[in-house]
Design an enzyme around this catalytic site. Structure first.
Site, PDB file in Angstrom:
ATOM      1  NE  ARG A  65      -2.947   0.241   3.220  1.00 16.46           N
ATOM      2  CZ  ARG A  65      -2.361   0.723   4.327  1.00 16.46           C
ATOM      3  NH1 ARG A  65      -1.980   1.985   4.373  1.00 16.46           N
ATOM      4  NH2 ARG A  65      -2.155  -0.048   5.373  1.00 16.46           N
ATOM      5  CE1 TYR A  85     -15.331  10.463 -16.760  1.00 18.93           C
ATOM      6  CE2 TYR A  85     -15.132  10.588 -14.382  1.00 18.93           C
ATOM      7  CZ  TYR A  85     -15.347   9.856 -15.534  1.00 18.93           C
ATOM      8  OH  TYR A  85     -15.581   8.508 -15.434  1.00 18.93           O
ATOM      9  CG  ASP A 118      -8.887  15.117 -15.725  1.00 20.08           C
ATOM     10  OD1 ASP A 118      -8.204  14.557 -16.614  1.00 20.08           O
ATOM     11  OD2 ASP A 118      -9.868  14.587 -15.178  1.00 20.08           O
ATOM     12  CE  LYS A 124     -11.747   6.838 -18.897  1.00 23.18           C
ATOM     13  NZ  LYS A 124     -12.013   8.167 -18.338  1.00 23.18           N
TER      14      LYS A 124
HETATM   15  C1  LIG Z   1     -12.458   8.645 -17.135  1.00 22.48           C
HETATM   16  C2  LIG Z   1     -12.087   9.981 -16.646  1.00 22.48           C
HETATM   17  C3  LIG Z   1     -11.887  10.215 -15.270  1.00 22.48           C
HETATM   18  C4  LIG Z   1     -12.081   9.145 -14.237  1.00 22.48           C
HETATM   19  O1  LIG Z   1     -11.191   8.095 -14.429  1.00 22.48           O
HETATM   20  P1  LIG Z   1     -11.465   6.588 -13.897  1.00 22.48           P
HETATM   21  O2  LIG Z   1     -10.204   5.896 -14.245  1.00 22.48           O
HETATM   22  O3  LIG Z   1     -12.677   6.093 -14.613  1.00 22.48           O
HETATM   23  O4  LIG Z   1     -11.704   6.711 -12.426  1.00 22.48           O
HETATM   24  C5  LIG Z   1     -11.512  11.498 -14.871  1.00 22.48           C
HETATM   25  N1  LIG Z   1     -11.363  12.492 -15.768  1.00 22.48           N
HETATM   26  C6  LIG Z   1     -11.566  12.306 -17.098  1.00 22.48           C
HETATM   27  C7  LIG Z   1     -11.390  13.447 -18.027  1.00 22.48           C
HETATM   28  C8  LIG Z   1     -11.925  11.042 -17.578  1.00 22.48           C
HETATM   29  O5  LIG Z   1     -12.131  10.865 -18.892  1.00 22.48           O
END
Ligand SMILES: *Cc1c(COP(=O)(O)O)cnc(C)c1O
Length: 390
Positions: free
Chosen positions: A57, A110, A180, A205
């Site tokens: 962890r 998001y 982000d 992604k």
């Molecule tokens: C998918 C996504 C998230 C969240 O990510 P997870 O891996 O699904 O928790 C946050 N910000 C953006 C822009 C995303 O496309």
């Protein structure tokens, strides 16, 4: 070892191999704990949460290799991986803000990030103001000196691909700034180069890139990352070694996949713009994008997502989605398979009608995440699916 003088395409191949020994491919360290060879070593390992071979962890060699590779790609001092993109967002928000603090956040980002800010932050006494990210200066104008601790932006932003001016964001003094950058990946933009303090990704992604991992990552200065690491160990949303391995596997082909997806998205965007069933196309690489000049300055490539509005509204969207044969109906983006989503009924279904309107999402809005199939095949699938919608 820092590899930073190299181009991103070279870094992607070579970064993150510290714990490889003589293995060429990234190694999976699937162990929750590690054996110390003496009393003194056990004591030393316990005292250092960056030690990769103490307890899973705190850290893990495969996870550290993924973190180091991301730091190289972002031009950051350090990175920390999380169990998901939302794990990364939560750690930044809850790890860096306290009761009485104020956050300036971009509206229409998001959906789960928005929900965290709207539903969880108030429970912890953290105030949030939402601003239009496309309005340069809006973030700075909403900062309350001495109270605002965090400014949170997403660019390009889901699902209409609005951009935030990174230079203006990076120039904000006082609060920490975080971007982000999931939709851009480090291949299209590097927010830290503009003076932004932290950059985060859902590595689920394009970074892991094969739709087989849930993974997040935050990068920034060693000082901020050591604070986040301390929180992450207590919060517990740490990345699994297997997902980190998939992250490392994905990074090797990230530049070439992103390049291909952007080329395909450009072709689809141009074709959709000419299509009679389509009212408008939202793509940063098109001159019709309201922030085309900013996109040219800030993005090395225009992205693998294309969003468009159908003239026929919800009915046309349902017809189109149900007729698609090659493009698949699934949430997510950045993977090898081309996917379609209908934001109003899925990712943004919780929004009230007026909130949907404010986010410029309607029943006819569709978002396509371009994969790696041949663009000709994708175009013919889209064309046959849209035929009855004219
Ligand atoms: C998918 C996504 C998230 C969240 O990510 P997870 O891996 O699904 O928790 C946050 N910000 C953006 C822009 C995303 O496309």
């Amino acid at each position: 070892m820092t590899l930073s003088p190299y181009d991103a395409r070279t870094l992607a191949i070579r970064a993150g191999r510290t714990h490889n020994d003589t293995a060429l491919a990234p190694v999976l360290w699937a162990s929750s704990t590690f054996v110390a060879n003496s009393f003194d070593q056990a004591k030393q390992f316990a005292a250092d949460i960056t030690e990769p071979k103490f307890y899973g962890r705190n850290s893990n060699p495969t996870v550290v290799d993924f973190e180091n590779a991301m730091a190289e790609l972002e031009g950051a001092e350090a990175s920390r991986a999380f169990a998901s993109g939302m794990g990364a967002v939560s750690a930044v928000v809850l790890g860096l803000c306290s009761a009485g603090d104020h956050i300036v956040a971009q509206s229409h980002i998001y959906s789960h990030t928005t929900l965290l800010l709207q539903a969880v932050c108030p429970r912890f006494g953290i105030d949030v103001s939402f601003v239009d990210g496309a309005d340069t200066g809006a973030f700075e104008a909403a900062v309350i000196p001495g109270k605002t601790t965090l400014v949170l932006a997403e660019t390009p932003a889901n699902p209409k691909l609005a951009l935030v001016d990174l230079e203006a964001l990076g120039a904000i003094k006082g609060p920490m700034t975080v971007v982000d950058s999931t939709l851009a990946t480090p291949i299209m933009q590097r927010p830290l180069d503009y003076g932004v303090d932290l950059v985060l990704h859902s590595a689920t992604k394009a970074i892991a890139g094969h739709n087989d991992a849930i993974l997040g990552v935050v990068s920034g200065s060693e000082e901020l990352m050591s604070w986040l690491r301390g929180f992450a160990v207590l919060h517990g949303a740490v990345a699994s070694p297997f997902d980190a391995l998939n992250g490392l596997r994905g990074i090797r082909t990230l530049p070439i996949r992103v390049q291909q997806q952007c080329a395909t998205a450009t072709r689809l965007a141009e074709a959709l713009q000419q299509h009679r069933a389509v009212r408008s196309v939202h793509y940063p690489g098109l001159e019709s994008h309201p922030q085309y000049q900013l996109a040219q300055r800030q993005l090395d490539l225009s992205g693998g997502l294309v969003t468009f509005d159908l003239r026929g509204g919800l009915q046309a969207a349902i017809t189109c989605i149900n007729r698609l044969r090659l493009i698949q109906r699934a949430t997510s983006l950045g993977g090898p398979e081309t996917l379609v989503t209908h934001p109003a009924s899925t990712t943004h279904a919780a929004l009230l009608p007026e909130e949907l309107a404010a986010a410029d999402i309607n029943g006819g809005t569709l978002r396509i995440s371009c994969g790696l199939e041949h663009a000709d095949d994708l175009l013919s699938d889209l064309t046959q699916a849209l035929a009855p919608c004219i």
